[in-house]
Write an enzyme that holds these catalytic residues in place. Structure first.
Site, PDB file in Angstrom:
ATOM      1  N   ASP A  64       0.836  -1.242  -0.153  1.00 32.38           N
ATOM      2  CA  ASP A  64      -0.031  -0.009  -0.085  1.00 32.38           C
ATOM      3  C   ASP A  64       0.988   1.435   0.017  1.00 32.38           C
ATOM      4  O   ASP A  64       1.876   1.125   0.457  1.00 32.38           O
ATOM      5  CB  ASP A  64      -0.874   0.005   1.325  1.00 32.38           C
ATOM      6  CG  ASP A  64      -2.124  -1.204   1.256  1.00 32.38           C
ATOM      7  OD1 ASP A  64      -2.397  -1.505   0.191  1.00 32.38           O
ATOM      8  OD2 ASP A  64      -2.194  -1.526   2.290  1.00 32.38           O
TER       9      ASP A  64
ATOM     10  N   ASP B 152      -7.008  -1.788  -4.460  1.00 37.52           N
ATOM     11  CA  ASP B 152      -8.144  -1.359  -3.615  1.00 37.52           C
ATOM     12  C   ASP B 152      -9.125  -0.166  -4.122  1.00 37.52           C
ATOM     13  O   ASP B 152     -10.122  -0.229  -3.983  1.00 37.52           O
ATOM     14  CB  ASP B 152      -7.500  -0.759  -2.120  1.00 37.52           C
ATOM     15  CG  ASP B 152      -6.563  -1.632  -1.467  1.00 37.52           C
ATOM     16  OD1 ASP B 152      -6.727  -2.920  -1.719  1.00 37.52           O
ATOM     17  OD2 ASP B 152      -5.721  -1.230  -0.775  1.00 37.52           O
TER      18      ASP B 152
END
Length: 182
Positions: free
Chosen positions: A136, A154
């Site tokens: 991330d 995401d």
């Protein structure tokens, strides 16, 4: 020659494939490519957990790793969660691909969101298989409040899910006007 003439000939007919939404998987491939490219750049250019300010008080690039699911759910488990989420991603993607195969190609209000979800799920699956964790790097925040770091995959899953819900509630089919709610 007489023997060949006596053999019955079977007529072979080639039919064109049904006009289904499987070509929308190109969107999934684009999402996977962008996701993997941006994650590779983030892993190369960023120091883990050190914010790089992009827009003050709004957006940072912050490299983080997640062995769990959304919001680091099951992050501290012993490793079995990687397999659980990997198997879950495969099963969901197979189901969504079958669904795409049953949707008409022109039904973009269903096909586009489904393709986004597939691309996002497979993008994160690649991370789990190759790195044992999801990379991330996008961090949205406002002064002291911070949203958990996320990535392109995401985002694709979230946008796809929101579009499915919005089009399902408000959109109607792509060939007719909006459905009335009452």
């Amino acid at each position: 020659m007489a023997i060949l003439a006596a053999v019955p000939r079977k007529e072979i007919r080639l039919s064109l494939p049904k006009s289904n939404a499987l070509p929308w998987l190109i969107v999934s491939v684009v999402v996977i490519g962008l996701d993997q490219l941006t994650k590779a750049i983030a892993r190369h250019a960023l120091v883990p957990f050190m914010p790089h300010q992009v827009i003050p008080h709004v957006l940072n690039w912050t490299l983080a790793f997640n062995r769990g699911a959304a919001f680091s759910f099951l992050e501290d488990a012993s490793g079995w969660q990687t397999w659980l989420f990997g198997i879950l991603a495969v099963v969901v993607c197979i189901g969504l691909i079958v669904w795409l195969g049953r949707i008409r190609r022109g039904e973009w209000r269903t096909a586009l969101p489904v393709a986004l979800i597939i691309g996002g799920a497979l993008g994160n699956l690649i991370d789990r298989v190759v790195h044992g964790q999801v990379t991330d790097f996008i961090q949205v925040y406002w002064h002291t409040w911070s949203y958990p770091a996320f990535n392109v995959a995401d985002s694709a899953i979230t946008v796809g899910a929101v579009l499915l819900i919005a089009f399902g509630l408000l959109g109607g089919s792509s060939t007719s006007g909006p459905k009335k709610l009452l």
